[in-house]
Design an enzyme around this catalytic site. Structure first.
Site, PDB file in Angstrom:
ATOM      1  N   HIS A  17      33.471  53.350  65.364  1.00  0.00           N
ATOM      2  CA  HIS A  17      34.464  53.329  66.417  1.00  0.00           C
ATOM      3  C   HIS A  17      35.455  54.387  66.194  1.00  0.00           C
ATOM      4  CE1 HIS A  17      37.709  52.188  68.889  1.00  0.00           C
ATOM      5  NE2 HIS A  17      37.006  51.058  69.325  1.00  0.00           N
ATOM      6  N   ASP A  68      31.547  45.748  70.732  1.00  0.00           N
ATOM      7  CA  ASP A  68      30.304  46.060  71.723  1.00  0.00           C
ATOM      8  C   ASP A  68      29.067  45.668  71.175  1.00  0.00           C
ATOM      9  OD1 ASP A  68      32.082  47.284  73.592  1.00  0.00           O
ATOM     10  OD2 ASP A  68      32.246  49.037  72.444  1.00  0.00           O
TER      11      ASP A  68
END
Length: 428
Positions: free
Chosen positions: A305, A363
């Site tokens: 991320h 996600d």
């Protein structure tokens, strides 16, 4: 009282300037660079990697420690114990509501879920195969043409009613975008349903038969909304703030946020992770794929991320939600979920991924959950937009209410041509 701290910048020509050091309640210190103007210079920071664009009291992230707080409350606690509308109240107002405040807030949101009848006619102007996000950008932006009574951004009451309208109507518009794409009739909200229930009803119900939302699936969607409600000064939130700094109306600002979210590097990550799992296809290919990632042959989606250099605190909640949904739907042997679990296990036992801090993010599992809920991939980012609307409007409201905001105006490092004289066409 905090002692004034100063950083001093000294140029190679001997000139110097003092720069105040500012501290927040959490997070690293920040150097105030306003005084650089005295030297006739400014900073260069592409993509704002090291620049704080504002002060805020809404969301805190510590990427190294894997922390995400809404108004000081850890995201894990809110996702497990709260509900989306309560989180919305918290983001907007700074504190959790008591029972009376919560009931009144829910009532107000519910009373605004319908949209003006003429808005429904907008949809016929789009092609049936128009991407739902394109529809969202246009229709949400057009709300300002219908609600003229709440466009004075300097009026706190106008800002409050705009926030309620946005929060209430975006799910209705999102469901309409889905129905229009599929050719099904619009289903209007029912006041007896909660927020996530209503969204599922409007997306999946038909006039032909009774629709009863499954409470386990409703809770899963509600949790997804909580996990995505805000995420500090990300690309879409910064876009909303920048648009709002010009004095633009809140509907236009939220539309700009939806447009920024549409980018695959921002809102499309869960779809990309789901597509990756489909590409791998079977658990027997996981080791080969992981090696291919290390060899730069494949891209590993849903891991790592921009902010989190440790575990994404939302990922464990989403993994548990995935378990609950698949168990409820009797899909425990879901091929993609088994594949995801094996990919996570294999990657996290490999020093390469640990050294590069490539841990699963929210996600990685959210695409599987959304797909299990019956939500098509072209609606994944729309659901993200529904969730993030409260974050955008809270950030926008905070900026306007501060009273000292200025129109955003980033600087640039110019590397174009120096001054040159115009040459008539015949002499070129």
């Amino acid at each position: 009282m905090e002692k004034n701290r100063i950083a001093t910048l000294t140029m190679d020509d001997g000139r110097s300037v003092e720069l105040p050091i500012m501290s927040g309640t959490l997070g690293p210190d920040v150097i105030d660079i306003h005084n650089l103007g005295k030297l006739g210079i400014f900073t260069y920071d592409p993509a704002f990697f090291s620049t704080a664009s504002c002060t805020s009291e809404i969301t805190f992230i510590d990427g190294d420690a894997g922390l995400l707080y809404y108004r000081g409350y850890p995201i894990e606690q809110l996702a497990e114990q709260s509900d989306f509308l309560e989180v919305c109240y918290l983001l907007l107002n700074g504190e959790l509501p008591d029972a009376g405040q919560k009931a009144e807030f829910n009532r107000k949101v519910t009373s605004h879920t319908m949209v003006h009848d003429q808005i429904t006619r907008f949809f016929s102007g789009f092609r049936r195969d128009a991407h739902p996000m394109a529809v969202m950008v246009g229709v949400v932006g057009a709300l300002s043409a219908f609600y003229h009574d709440s466009l004075d951004i300097n009026n706190p009451e106008h800002r409050d009613i705009s926030a309620l309208r946005m929060l209430a109507k975006v799910p209705t518009i999102a469901a309409m975008a889905h129905k229009y794409y599929t050719g099904a009739p619009f289903m209007f909200p029912k006041n007896k349903f909660g927020y996530a229930e209503n969204l599922m009803y409007m997306m999946f119900a038909t006039p032909a038969e009774e629709y009863i939302p499954n409470p386990v699936l409703v809770r899963a969607l509600d949790r997804i909304l909580i996990l995505h409600a805000d995420h500090e000064q990300n690309a879409s939130t910064s876009t909303v703030r920048l648009a709002g700094s010009s004095g633009a109306n809140p509907f236009a600002c939220i539309s700009s946020g939806i447009a920024a979210l549409w980018g695959p590097a921002h809102g499309g990550a869960n779809e990309a992770a789901l597509n990756m799992l489909m590409e791998i296809g079977d658990v027997s290919r996981v080791k080969e794929y992981v090696q291919g990632v290390k060899d730069k042959k494949y891209r590993l989606m849903g891991f790592g991320h921009r902010v989190y250099k440790n575990m994404d605190p939302r990922a464990s909640v989403m993994r548990q939600t995935c378990h609950e949904v698949l168990k409820e739907l009797k899909l425990e042997n879901n091929k993609l979920f088994e594949l995801a679990m094996e990919l996570e296990r294999t990657a996290l036992s490999d020093p390469y991924f640990i050294d590069h801090k490539l841990y699963p993010n929210v996600d990685f599992y959210s695409g599987i959950v959304l797909s299990a809920l019956g939500i098509p991939t072209n609606m994944f980012t729309v659901i993200f937009a529904v969730a993030r609307t409260i974050g955008w409007i809270s950030q926008w409201n905070e900026m306007i209410a501060s009273g000292d905001h200025k129109i955003g105006r980033p600087r640039q490092l110019y590397r174009g041509a120096v001054k040159r004289d115009y040459v008539p066409e015949k002499k070129r």
